[in-house]
Motif scaffolding. Structure first.
Motif, PDB file in Angstrom:
ATOM      1  N   ARG A 367       0.839  -1.206   0.000  1.00 14.52           N
ATOM      2  CA  ARG A 367       0.000   0.000   0.000  1.00 14.52           C
ATOM      3  C   ARG A 367       0.874   1.257   0.000  1.00 14.52           C
ATOM      4  N   LEU A 368       2.029   1.192   0.689  1.00 11.93           N
ATOM      5  CA  LEU A 368       2.938   2.332   0.662  1.00 11.93           C
ATOM      6  C   LEU A 368       3.406   2.620  -0.761  1.00 11.93           C
ATOM      7  N   HIS A 369       3.780   1.568  -1.482  1.00 15.61           N
ATOM      8  CA  HIS A 369       4.217   1.776  -2.862  1.00 15.61           C
ATOM      9  C   HIS A 369       3.075   2.269  -3.750  1.00 15.61           C
ATOM     10  N   ALA A 370       1.854   1.835  -3.446  1.00 17.20           N
ATOM     11  CA  ALA A 370       0.716   2.327  -4.221  1.00 17.20           C
ATOM     12  C   ALA A 370       0.493   3.811  -3.978  1.00 17.20           C
ATOM     13  N   VAL A 371       0.644   4.233  -2.717  1.00 20.81           N
ATOM     14  CA  VAL A 371       0.516   5.666  -2.408  1.00 20.81           C
ATOM     15  C   VAL A 371       1.654   6.441  -3.054  1.00 20.81           C
ATOM     16  N   GLN A 372       2.843   5.865  -3.048  1.00 22.58           N
ATOM     17  CA  GLN A 372       3.979   6.530  -3.677  1.00 22.58           C
ATOM     18  C   GLN A 372       3.742   6.761  -5.162  1.00 22.58           C
ATOM     19  N   ALA A 373       3.128   5.798  -5.830  1.00 25.72           N
ATOM     20  CA  ALA A 373       2.892   5.931  -7.270  1.00 25.72           C
ATOM     21  C   ALA A 373       1.935   7.062  -7.600  1.00 25.72           C
ATOM     22  N   THR A 374       1.076   7.424  -6.654  1.00 29.52           N
ATOM     23  CA  THR A 374       0.101   8.485  -6.911  1.00 29.52           C
ATOM     24  C   THR A 374       0.627   9.871  -6.568  1.00 29.52           C
ATOM     25  N   MET A 375       1.803   9.945  -5.958  1.00 32.51           N
ATOM     26  CA  MET A 375       2.338  11.232  -5.524  1.00 32.51           C
ATOM     27  C   MET A 375       3.241  11.832  -6.587  1.00 32.51           C
ATOM     28  N   PRO A 376       3.256  13.145  -6.705  1.00 30.35           N
ATOM     29  CA  PRO A 376       4.214  13.772  -7.623  1.00 30.35           C
ATOM     30  C   PRO A 376       5.641  13.614  -7.088  1.00 30.35           C
ATOM     31  N   GLY A 377       6.551  13.445  -7.999  1.00 34.15           N
ATOM     32  CA  GLY A 377       7.946  13.242  -7.591  1.00 34.15           C
ATOM     33  C   GLY A 377       8.184  11.875  -6.998  1.00 34.15           C
ATOM     34  N   ALA A 378       7.441  10.852  -7.457  1.00 38.77           N
ATOM     35  CA  ALA A 378       7.583   9.508  -6.895  1.00 38.77           C
ATOM     36  C   ALA A 378       8.966   8.940  -7.163  1.00 38.77           C
ATOM     37  N   ASP A 379       9.601   9.322  -8.265  1.00 40.71           N
ATOM     38  CA  ASP A 379      10.920   8.779  -8.584  1.00 40.71           C
ATOM     39  C   ASP A 379      11.997   9.297  -7.632  1.00 40.71           C
ATOM     40  N   ASP A 380      11.722  10.387  -6.958  1.00 42.62           N
ATOM     41  CA  ASP A 380      12.704  10.960  -6.037  1.00 42.62           C
ATOM     42  C   ASP A 380      12.493  10.485  -4.594  1.00 42.62           C
ATOM     43  N   LEU A 381      11.573   9.562  -4.392  1.00 41.30           N
ATOM     44  CA  LEU A 381      11.277   9.047  -3.052  1.00 41.30           C
ATOM     45  C   LEU A 381      11.805   7.622  -2.933  1.00 41.30           C
TER      46      LEU A 381
END
Length: 535
Positions: A367-381
């Motif tokens: 679920r954390l990775h799913a939330v990360q995919a929806t956030m801007p700048g996911a590649d920098d996290l």
């Protein structure tokens, strides 16, 4: 003839010993990968063991039936007894001195030699075994005299027979100390490795999940709330990490946190200094911002008064005062020179949160990775989980092979302890059968004879338990300077050895249960054979 007795005893032992050796060799070849041992040095322990197992019974039979010597006078018998006593004392003193010297060498060399480190349980167990052997019979004689004043006959008979047991019958039970000490030591080292790996995983991640943004990027309030709402998250703390240049050219890492949530998260971690939110609360009317500093940062800032910090990194000019020291912080698990200050000190700037720490026993990582995919700048996290770090440590080939050896050592030690206990029961079978037959004719029923047999065998197990407890308590204190587990934990942080009493108390309880069952079966299987035994 003695030669015939020797041949018969050795042949009977070879019938069981040689197939057992062949089976052991086959299992070793099948279970242990790689090329087999080469050279005489690799084979002589097994050959020596087989030779003792095959020739030992024959030698014992021939020695037991050798021709008796002429009867000696009382004075010569006393002189002979004194010589035996002096020989035993010299042997015991020499063994204790050798064991103590080995322990001293082990502590001074700091684990530099594998020989002494491997022999540590034996070095500690030898003095304990000698002391138990010295106190075993005198203590039982005293208990037997005390039990003679009681009405029951079982206690007196059991303690008297246990006190009259020869050293040949007492030694197999005392050797339980060696096997139980080896098992306890192995379990202690294994538990220390596991604790060290867990501590190393906390030191590397700082929390169960660490979310870190690349320099120049961060998460907004919506992203912070979304990550904190992931199922399984119990504590969440956000932080803003910025490098600050102090007067004089020194650089520190400023970590701005919310005092309440940060203190709650630190309390749910392991190995980090606790934080009091009151130390990060600014007193009304005081312009200086309270900060918690690492020892290096506290030495730079000083403990007295407040220190100004010029405006930089988009932050306003600050005046800080050191309200306390922190040895470590989850927000900077690698350590360094840092300052922890309240987020309210920079709240007006709106700096983006570039570090988030989450703790909880069952955080939904997918679920954390799913939330990360929806956030801007996911590649920098970057999302780092402590479970993944711990799995990399525990799944390394070194740990896997070592834990396999630990498990085999524990199983072999417990199997040897069981074999020794059964051997002691077997050595005393003939004498016990005749005694129980006589007591049956005197009116003792079957239940009383079982209780008597158990009480007769119990002192040896109790003595082994006392010696094993003493060894388990002494081992961590004596061998701790020689144990270095950094190869397993990938960290220089020391992991203390702790005695695990369950590692030998449970096997002792199991041995006692096996003894009771074996004696009860032995007595009941010979029901109705009293007359034949007496004849």
């Amino acid at each position: 003839s003695l030669a015939h007795l020797f041949w018969r005893g050795s042949f009977g032992a070879a019938v069981a010993g040689v197939p057992a050796a062949a089976l052991a060799w086959t299992l070793a070849v099948l279970l242990v990968p790689g090329p087999g041992p080469t050279g005489w040095v690799a084979w002589w322990p097994g050959i020596a063991t087989l030779a003792v197992a095959v020739l030992g019974p024959g030698v014992a039979a021939a020695w037991q039936h050798r021709l008796p010597r002429r009867r000696r006078s009382v004075g010569r018998e006393r002189a002979r007894w004194r010589r035996r006593w002096a020989t035993r004392v010299i042997f015991e003193v020499t063994a204790c001195a050798a064991a103590i010297g080995g322990i001293i060498v082990l502590r001074r060399q700091g684990g530099g030699g594998d020989l002494y480190t491997s022999a540590a349980p034996l070095l500690v167990a030898v003095p304990a075994v000698i002391v138990v052997l010295r106190l075993y019979q005198p203590l039982l004689r005293g208990l037997a005299r005390a039990s003679a004043r009681r009405r029951g006959v079982i206690g007196f008979l059991g303690l008297t027979r246990a006190a009259q047991a020869t050293a040949t019958l007492a030694l197999p039970a005392i050797t339980l100390v060696l096997t139980l000490t080896m098992a306890a030591f192995t379990i202690m080292v294994r538990d220390a490795v596991v604790r060290g790996e867990i501590a190393a995983s906390w030191q590397e991640t700082g929390a169960d999940v660490a979310l870190t943004y690349s320099p120049g990027f961060g998460a907004g309030p919506a992203a912070v709330r979304a990550f904190a709402a992931v199922p399984g998250v119990q504590h969440a703390a956000m932080a803003v990490e910025l490098p600050l240049d102090l007067t004089g050219g020194q650089r520190v890492t400023a970590i701005a946190v919310d005092p309440a949530s940060y203190a709650a998260l630190v309390a749910s971690t392991e190995g980090y200094s606790p934080v009091s939110p009151a130390l990060l609360t600014q007193v009304p009317g005081q312009a200086a911002v309270p900060v918690l500093a690492s020892p290096a940062a506290a030495a730079i800032l000083g403990r007295q008064g407040s220190v100004p910090i010029a405006a930089q990194q988009g932050l306003p000019a600050l005046r800080v005062r050191v309200s306390g020291e922190l040895q470590s912080t989850p927000a900077l698990p690698g350590g360094g020179t840092f300052l922890v200050l309240p987020l309210s000190a920079i709240g007006g700037v709106g700096a983006p949160v570039n570090v988030m720490l989450l703790t909880g026993p069952s955080i939904d990582v997918s679920r954390l990775h799913a939330v990360q995919a929806t956030m801007p700048g996911a590649d920098d996290l970057t999302i780092t989980t402590r479970s993944q770090v711990l799995q990399e440590l525990t799944g390394a080939p070194l740990q896997h092979g070592t834990f396999l050896i630990f498990t085999l050592a524990i199983v072999c030690a417990l199997a040897l302890a069981l074999a020794v206990m059964l051997l002691e029961l077997a050595l005393s079978t003939a004498d016990r059968e005749l005694t129980m037959a006589k007591l049956a004719t005197m009116g003792l029923d079957e239940r009383q004879r079982v209780r008597l047999s158990v009480l007769e065998a119990f002192p040896a197990i109790a003595a082994s338990a006392v010696a094993a407890v003493a060894c388990a308590i002494a081992l961590p204190r004596l061998v701790a300077p020689a144990i270095n587990l950094s190869a397993f934990t990938q960290s220089q942080t020391s992991v203390p050895l702790r005695p695990d009493f369950a590692s030998f108390l449970l096997p002792l309880a199991g041995l006692l249960v096996v003894t009771v069952i074996a004696l009860a079966y032995e007595i009941r299987s010979r029901r109705g054979r009293v007359a034949a035994t007496l004849r």
